[in-house]
Scaffold this motif. Structure first.
Motif, PDB file in Angstrom:
ATOM      1  N   ARG A  28      49.059  45.878  32.389  1.00 25.72           N
ATOM      2  CA  ARG A  28      48.614  46.475  33.639  1.00 25.72           C
ATOM      3  C   ARG A  28      47.665  45.541  34.399  1.00 25.72           C
ATOM      4  N   ASP A  29      46.761  44.887  33.689  1.00 24.70           N
ATOM      5  CA  ASP A  29      45.810  43.991  34.352  1.00 24.70           C
ATOM      6  C   ASP A  29      46.542  42.824  35.023  1.00 24.70           C
ATOM      7  N   ILE A  30      47.509  42.256  34.321  1.00 22.04           N
ATOM      8  CA  ILE A  30      48.244  41.128  34.888  1.00 22.04           C
ATOM      9  C   ILE A  30      49.082  41.575  36.084  1.00 22.04           C
ATOM     10  N   LEU A  31      49.736  42.716  35.959  1.00 24.01           N
ATOM     11  CA  LEU A  31      50.564  43.197  37.058  1.00 24.01           C
ATOM     12  C   LEU A  31      49.717  43.600  38.264  1.00 24.01           C
ATOM     13  N   LYS A  32      48.516  44.103  38.024  1.00 25.18           N
ATOM     14  CA  LYS A  32      47.614  44.394  39.136  1.00 25.18           C
ATOM     15  C   LYS A  32      47.276  43.107  39.883  1.00 25.18           C
ATOM     16  N   GLU A  33      47.064  42.029  39.143  1.00 28.75           N
ATOM     17  CA  GLU A  33      46.790  40.737  39.767  1.00 28.75           C
ATOM     18  C   GLU A  33      47.992  40.271  40.583  1.00 28.75           C
ATOM     19  N   VAL A  34      49.183  40.468  40.031  1.00 27.88           N
ATOM     20  CA  VAL A  34      50.404  40.095  40.745  1.00 27.88           C
ATOM     21  C   VAL A  34      50.506  40.855  42.064  1.00 27.88           C
ATOM     22  N   LYS A  35      50.246  42.138  41.992  1.00 26.58           N
ATOM     23  CA  LYS A  35      50.326  42.972  43.192  1.00 26.58           C
ATOM     24  C   LYS A  35      49.267  42.573  44.220  1.00 26.58           C
ATOM     25  N   TYR A  36      48.047  42.295  43.749  1.00 26.13           N
ATOM     26  CA  TYR A  36      46.956  41.916  44.650  1.00 26.13           C
ATOM     27  C   TYR A  36      47.250  40.591  45.359  1.00 26.13           C
ATOM     28  N   LYS A  37      47.845  39.640  44.635  1.00 25.91           N
ATOM     29  CA  LYS A  37      48.149  38.330  45.204  1.00 25.91           C
ATOM     30  C   LYS A  37      49.436  38.340  46.028  1.00 25.91           C
ATOM     31  N   GLU A  38      50.109  39.496  46.058  1.00 28.27           N
ATOM     32  CA  GLU A  38      51.361  39.638  46.802  1.00 28.27           C
ATOM     33  C   GLU A  38      52.412  38.637  46.326  1.00 28.27           C
ATOM     34  N   ILE A  39      52.542  38.577  45.015  1.00 30.02           N
ATOM     35  CA  ILE A  39      53.584  37.762  44.391  1.00 30.02           C
ATOM     36  C   ILE A  39      54.795  38.664  44.175  1.00 30.02           C
ATOM     37  N   PHE A  40      55.912  38.289  44.751  1.00 34.57           N
ATOM     38  CA  PHE A  40      57.072  39.166  44.727  1.00 34.57           C
ATOM     39  C   PHE A  40      58.244  38.626  43.896  1.00 34.57           C
ATOM     40  N   SER A  41      58.162  37.387  43.450  1.00 34.05           N
ATOM     41  CA  SER A  41      59.200  36.826  42.574  1.00 34.05           C
ATOM     42  C   SER A  41      58.589  36.593  41.195  1.00 34.05           C
ATOM     43  N   VAL A  42      59.107  37.260  40.195  1.00 34.67           N
ATOM     44  CA  VAL A  42      58.505  37.231  38.863  1.00 34.67           C
ATOM     45  C   VAL A  42      59.568  36.936  37.820  1.00 34.67           C
TER      46      VAL A  42
END
Length: 206
Positions: A28-42
């Motif tokens: 959850r912490d990592i995915l929250k960071e992904v969402k905050y940084k607006e990273i859409f390709s994972v």
């Protein structure tokens, strides 16, 4: 897929790559960071036994809309419950190693279904087999056909061999050549969707 190859790939000024190593406790912490940084390709490289937890976190954080593109390195994505991801237009890409449209493959899978109550389940559901038992089946099948071809062309000499001895089996090299000459079912890796290029890509090793 070797994520090291992504790191070693030629630099592209238009793409940023973030690498995070995660585990179920910090998904959850990592995915929250992904969402905050607006990273859409994972790119997701995770253990199969942790996949359901990762998918649950995606749903809880509402990271399952049309903006997100996930590439999974597992060959068993079809064995997981993806019902909640069907109607939000999220892009999920994976590959398969078994061509289930092949008639001979379908026949083999139907035969496997008859033995489902015996031992561990090798089929997740009808026509869906995990990559590991599929590769084991191909290995044994190719070995058996190679041994049969060798037996037809020569008289096999059976010998007692020891793992501690360096004395090779006289027919070993011939068997090796027959195995290499065999052609198993042609297997197809078929992507479900092709993600569009994005400005930011996050590589995860879970």
């Amino acid at each position: 897929m070797k994520l090291q190859e992504i790191i070693r790939s030629p630099p592209d000024k238009s793409i940023e790559i973030y690498i995070r190593q995660g585990h179920p406790e910090n998904y959850r912490d990592i995915l929250k960071e992904v969402k905050y940084k607006e990273i859409f390709s994972v790119i997701v490289d995770t253990l199969p036994e942790n996949m359901h937890l990762f998918l649950r976190c995606l749903l809880q954080l509402q990271m399952n809309d049309y903006r997100y593109h996930y590439l999974f390195t597992t060959f068993d994505i079809e064995t997981f419950d993806l019902e909640d991801f069907k109607y939000n237009f999220v892009n999920m890409t994976a590959f398969r190693v078994v061509d289930t449209s092949n008639i001979q493959v379908r026949r083999t899978l139907r035969d496997m279904e008859k033995f489902q109550p015996i031992g561990h389940s090798i089929l997740n559901k009808s026509t869906i087999i995990k990559a590991e038992p599929a590769l084991i089946y191909d290995s044994v099948n190719v070995f058996a056909k190679g041994l049969h071809a060798l037996e037809r062309s020569a008289t096999l000499s059976i010998a007692n061999l020891s793992c501690e001895s360096e004395n090779p089996w006289s027919d070993g090299s011939s068997l090796f050549n027959y195995i290499n000459a065999r052609q198993p079912h042609r297997q197809q890796r078929e992507p479900n969707h092709r993600p569009k290029q994005q400005q930011k890509t996050l590589s995860k090793s879970f």
